[in-house]
Write an enzyme that holds these catalytic residues in place. Structure first.
Site, PDB file in Angstrom:
ATOM      1  N   GLY A  76       0.800  -1.223   0.000  1.00  0.00           N
ATOM      2  CA  GLY A  76       0.000   0.000   0.000  1.00  0.00           C
ATOM      3  C   GLY A  76       0.833   1.272   0.000  1.00  0.00           C
ATOM      4  O   GLY A  76       0.335   2.361   0.295  1.00  0.00           O
ATOM      5  N   TRP A  79      -0.399   4.206  -2.313  1.00  0.00           N
ATOM      6  CA  TRP A  79      -1.589   4.849  -1.750  1.00  0.00           C
ATOM      7  C   TRP A  79      -1.206   5.749  -0.569  1.00  0.00           C
ATOM      8  O   TRP A  79      -1.634   6.904  -0.487  1.00  0.00           O
ATOM      9  CB  TRP A  79      -2.563   3.756  -1.313  1.00  0.00           C
ATOM     10  CG  TRP A  79      -3.961   4.208  -1.056  1.00  0.00           C
ATOM     11  CD1 TRP A  79      -4.515   5.432  -1.345  1.00  0.00           C
ATOM     12  CD2 TRP A  79      -5.005   3.431  -0.462  1.00  0.00           C
ATOM     13  NE1 TRP A  79      -5.825   5.457  -0.972  1.00  0.00           N
ATOM     14  CE2 TRP A  79      -6.151   4.242  -0.427  1.00  0.00           C
ATOM     15  CE3 TRP A  79      -5.073   2.125   0.041  1.00  0.00           C
ATOM     16  CZ2 TRP A  79      -7.374   3.773   0.089  1.00  0.00           C
ATOM     17  CZ3 TRP A  79      -6.284   1.665   0.546  1.00  0.00           C
ATOM     18  CH2 TRP A  79      -7.421   2.482   0.575  1.00  0.00           C
ATOM     19  N   HIS A 142      11.627   0.786   2.283  1.00  0.00           N
ATOM     20  CA  HIS A 142      11.179  -0.589   2.531  1.00  0.00           C
ATOM     21  C   HIS A 142      12.102  -1.252   3.555  1.00  0.00           C
ATOM     22  O   HIS A 142      11.987  -2.448   3.800  1.00  0.00           O
ATOM     23  CB  HIS A 142      11.201  -1.414   1.237  1.00  0.00           C
ATOM     24  CG  HIS A 142      10.119  -1.052   0.251  1.00  0.00           C
ATOM     25  ND1 HIS A 142       8.816  -0.848   0.621  1.00  0.00           N
ATOM     26  CD2 HIS A 142      10.152  -0.902  -1.102  1.00  0.00           C
ATOM     27  CE1 HIS A 142       8.090  -0.568  -0.465  1.00  0.00           C
ATOM     28  NE2 HIS A 142       8.881  -0.586  -1.505  1.00  0.00           N
ATOM     29  N   ARG A 164      -0.068  -4.961   5.200  1.00  0.00           N
ATOM     30  CA  ARG A 164      -1.167  -5.558   4.445  1.00  0.00           C
ATOM     31  C   ARG A 164      -1.183  -7.054   4.687  1.00  0.00           C
ATOM     32  O   ARG A 164      -0.115  -7.647   4.941  1.00  0.00           O
ATOM     33  CB  ARG A 164      -0.908  -5.285   2.950  1.00  0.00           C
ATOM     34  CG  ARG A 164      -2.031  -5.702   2.055  1.00  0.00           C
ATOM     35  CD  ARG A 164      -1.696  -5.389   0.598  1.00  0.00           C
ATOM     36  NE  ARG A 164      -2.877  -5.573  -0.225  1.00  0.00           N
ATOM     37  CZ  ARG A 164      -2.892  -5.542  -1.546  1.00  0.00           C
ATOM     38  NH1 ARG A 164      -1.766  -5.314  -2.210  1.00  0.00           N
ATOM     39  NH2 ARG A 164      -4.002  -5.720  -2.205  1.00  0.00           N
ATOM     40  N   SER A 172       0.374  -9.753  -4.932  1.00  0.00           N
ATOM     41  CA  SER A 172       0.658  -8.469  -5.574  1.00  0.00           C
ATOM     42  C   SER A 172       2.106  -8.432  -6.078  1.00  0.00           C
ATOM     43  O   SER A 172       2.397  -7.948  -7.178  1.00  0.00           O
ATOM     44  CB  SER A 172       0.399  -7.342  -4.570  1.00  0.00           C
ATOM     45  OG  SER A 172       0.524  -6.096  -5.185  1.00  0.00           O
ATOM     46  N   ARG A 295      -3.108  -2.026  -9.730  1.00  0.00           N
ATOM     47  CA  ARG A 295      -3.737  -3.226 -10.285  1.00  0.00           C
ATOM     48  C   ARG A 295      -5.172  -3.242  -9.789  1.00  0.00           C
ATOM     49  O   ARG A 295      -5.916  -2.330 -10.061  1.00  0.00           O
ATOM     50  CB  ARG A 295      -2.916  -4.474  -9.883  1.00  0.00           C
ATOM     51  CG  ARG A 295      -3.197  -5.710 -10.715  1.00  0.00           C
ATOM     52  CD  ARG A 295      -2.332  -6.880 -10.259  1.00  0.00           C
ATOM     53  NE  ARG A 295      -2.565  -7.283  -8.889  1.00  0.00           N
ATOM     54  CZ  ARG A 295      -3.433  -8.212  -8.501  1.00  0.00           C
ATOM     55  NH1 ARG A 295      -4.130  -8.867  -9.397  1.00  0.00           N
ATOM     56  NH2 ARG A 295      -3.598  -8.512  -7.213  1.00  0.00           N
ATOM     57  N   LYS A 296      -5.534  -4.269  -9.000  1.00  0.00           N
ATOM     58  CA  LYS A 296      -6.923  -4.355  -8.541  1.00  0.00           C
ATOM     59  C   LYS A 296      -7.153  -3.625  -7.217  1.00  0.00           C
ATOM     60  O   LYS A 296      -8.216  -3.069  -6.993  1.00  0.00           O
ATOM     61  CB  LYS A 296      -7.268  -5.821  -8.296  1.00  0.00           C
ATOM     62  CG  LYS A 296      -7.615  -6.634  -9.500  1.00  0.00           C
ATOM     63  CD  LYS A 296      -8.208  -7.931  -8.954  1.00  0.00           C
ATOM     64  CE  LYS A 296      -8.250  -9.039  -9.950  1.00  0.00           C
ATOM     65  NZ  LYS A 296      -8.521 -10.335  -9.288  1.00  0.00           N
TER      66      LYS A 296
HETATM   67  P1  PAP Z   1       5.290  -0.745  -4.071  1.00  0.00           P
HETATM   68  O1  PAP Z   1       5.780  -1.456  -2.845  1.00  0.00           O
HETATM   69  O2  PAP Z   1       5.918  -1.228  -5.342  1.00  0.00           O
HETATM   70  O3  PAP Z   1       5.298   0.738  -3.936  1.00  0.00           O
HETATM   71  P2  PAP Z   1       2.538  -0.789  -3.300  1.00  0.00           P
HETATM   72  O4  PAP Z   1       1.963   0.510  -3.691  1.00  0.00           O
HETATM   73  O5  PAP Z   1       2.949  -0.943  -1.868  1.00  0.00           O
HETATM   74  O6  PAP Z   1       3.745  -1.181  -4.242  1.00  0.00           O
HETATM   75  O7  PAP Z   1       1.508  -1.948  -3.584  1.00  0.00           O
HETATM   76  C1  PAP Z   1       0.833  -2.070  -4.790  1.00  0.00           C
HETATM   77  C2  PAP Z   1      -0.564  -2.525  -4.437  1.00  0.00           C
HETATM   78  O8  PAP Z   1      -1.343  -1.403  -3.978  1.00  0.00           O
HETATM   79  C3  PAP Z   1      -1.314  -3.069  -5.647  1.00  0.00           C
HETATM   80  O9  PAP Z   1      -2.193  -4.059  -5.122  1.00  0.00           O
HETATM   81  P3  PAP Z   1      -2.740  -5.290  -5.985  1.00  0.00           P
HETATM   82  O10 PAP Z   1      -1.597  -5.867  -6.730  1.00  0.00           O
HETATM   83  O11 PAP Z   1      -3.322  -6.227  -4.988  1.00  0.00           O
HETATM   84  O12 PAP Z   1      -3.792  -4.696  -6.845  1.00  0.00           O
HETATM   85  C4  PAP Z   1      -2.059  -1.834  -6.143  1.00  0.00           C
HETATM   86  O13 PAP Z   1      -3.179  -2.129  -6.943  1.00  0.00           O
HETATM   87  C5  PAP Z   1      -2.463  -1.201  -4.823  1.00  0.00           C
HETATM   88  N1  PAP Z   1      -2.690   0.242  -4.950  1.00  0.00           N
HETATM   89  C6  PAP Z   1      -1.946   1.157  -5.626  1.00  0.00           C
HETATM   90  N2  PAP Z   1      -2.480   2.375  -5.510  1.00  0.00           N
HETATM   91  C7  PAP Z   1      -3.587   2.239  -4.747  1.00  0.00           C
HETATM   92  C8  PAP Z   1      -4.592   3.162  -4.293  1.00  0.00           C
HETATM   93  N3  PAP Z   1      -4.537   4.445  -4.624  1.00  0.00           N
HETATM   94  N4  PAP Z   1      -5.588   2.681  -3.535  1.00  0.00           N
HETATM   95  C9  PAP Z   1      -5.650   1.373  -3.207  1.00  0.00           C
HETATM   96  N5  PAP Z   1      -4.746   0.455  -3.605  1.00  0.00           N
HETATM   97  C10 PAP Z   1      -3.722   0.881  -4.371  1.00  0.00           C
END
Ligand code: PAP
Length: 329
Positions: A76, A79, A142, A164, A172, A295-296
């Site tokens: 996350g 976000w 990280h 998470r 993910s 992604r989702k």
């Molecule tokens: P990172 O460690 O590479 O920065 P990070 O942002 O922590 O990645 O995680 C990506 C996940 O957050 C993705 O989840 P998923 O693969 O299960 O879909 C991504 O979709 C989700 N994500 C990114 N931006 C948002 C947002 N604005 N709101 C909610 N979830 C988000």
């Protein structure tokens, strides 16, 4: 894949002579994708990342107002970065419309909040930090907390950790890794990631030590470390963003709440909105396409990919490793 085509974090081309010497004394392994990892202070890093960690540890000078957004990868981070930027930007009276000059409309959250070990200290222990001054410096990491403890000693800076459900994090990771490496998303890769995840020998792993380092600090020093959960952000975003604002010392005023600022920020930072912005559809940085950060964003999506046996094994590991800590999933 030609090593030169790999994202720079996976490479080993930024290593100093001293770091090379250090690496030769460390536990090391090659992961399922053929990349070399080594274990430093209890955490597994790719070599370039280790160099960034060492540069950070020797060169970073915290300021009291610094904000550090921490996470295990794929928990996350994007976000949390967007929400933090939007919270701190709101003093500038943004209209949140398409002609607004809000930074989130023009850059990916990772471009606005750089990662300490992968961006800022990637090449040097004395980078120029002048451009990060106003209004408060915001960085991400990280690294587990123990990797920063000595450097941040006595600093009252604000650290926010987002965690998470580890099964969703693993899935993910799988999607992200395959997207970044531009390889087919095979069960074989998921299975080898799963094994590494479970035995802890994975980039920034073991995940349980990562989680626990921040969890314990958040209990001991709640004004210094805030522990957030992706699932809670999804379930009760208004409450969580207010928690975050209070932690940063900039709570929403009654007037802001009444004028709908909270909802505007949540909408601006939503996955739907961010992923539809041109900069996030087409841009890239550090050899990663911005679109791959979105992604989702669903809670429980791992159910669609992990077998019941895999889920059971992860549950058992969590139960064993987090036992007695008070941290539950
Ligand atoms: P990172 O460690 O590479 O920065 P990070 O942002 O922590 O990645 O995680 C990506 C996940 O957050 C993705 O989840 P998923 O693969 O299960 O879909 C991504 O979709 C989700 N994500 C990114 N931006 C948002 C947002 N604005 N709101 C909610 N979830 C988000």
């Amino acid at each position: 894949m030609d090593p030169k085509e790999l994202p720079s974090i996976l490479r080993d081309d930024k290593i100093s002579v001293e770091t090379n010497k250090l690496i030769s004394s460390l536990l090391s392994r090659t992961d399922s994708q053929g990349q070399k990892l080594c274990k430093y202070q209890g955490c597994w890093y790719y070599y370039n990342t280790l160099q960034g960690v060492l540069n950070f540890q020797s060169g970073f000078q915290p300021q009291d107002t610094d904000i550090i957004l921490a996470s295990y990868p794929k928990s996350g981070t994007t976000w949390l970065k967007a929400l933090t930027v939007a919270l701190l930007e709101r003093s500038k009276n943004h209209s949140y419309s398409s002609d607004d000059e809000h930074p989130l409309l023009y850059d990916n959250p990772h471009g606005i909040v750089p990662c300490l070990e992968m961006d800022v200290y990637h090449e040097s222990s004395s980078p120029n930090l002048a451009k990060f001054s106003a209004p408060r410096r915001k960085f991400s990491t990280h690294m587990p907390l123990h990797a920063m403890e000595e450097t941040l000693k006595h600093s009252p800076c604000k650290i926010v950790y987002v965690c998470r459900n580890v099964k969703d994090t693993l899935v993910s990771w799988w999607f992200f890794l395959c997207a970044v490496l531009k390889i087919e998303q095979s069960r074989g890769i998921l299975e080898s990631l799963f094994e590494s995840f479970c035995n802890g020998t994975i980039y920034y792993g073991p995940f349980w030590e990562h989680l626990l380092s921040y969890w314990r600090a958040s209990l001991e020093e709640p004004k210094h470390v805030l522990f957030m959960r992706y699932e809670e952000l999804k379930a009760e975003p208004r409450h969580q963003i207010k928690r975050l604002a209070e932690f940063f010392g900039c709570p929403f005023t009654k007037q802001e709440e009444e004028s709908g600022v909270v909802d505007k920020i949540l909408d601006l930072c939503s996955l739907r909105n961010l992923s539809s912005l041109e900069v996030n559809k087409t841009g890239s940085r550090n050899d990663v396409d911005h679109k791959d950060y979105f992604r989702k964003g669903e809670v429980g999506d791992s159910k669609n990919y992990l077998t019941p046996e895999m889920e059971y094994k992860i549950d058992m590991i969590i139960q064993e490793k987090l036992q007695g800590s008070g941290l539950k999933f």
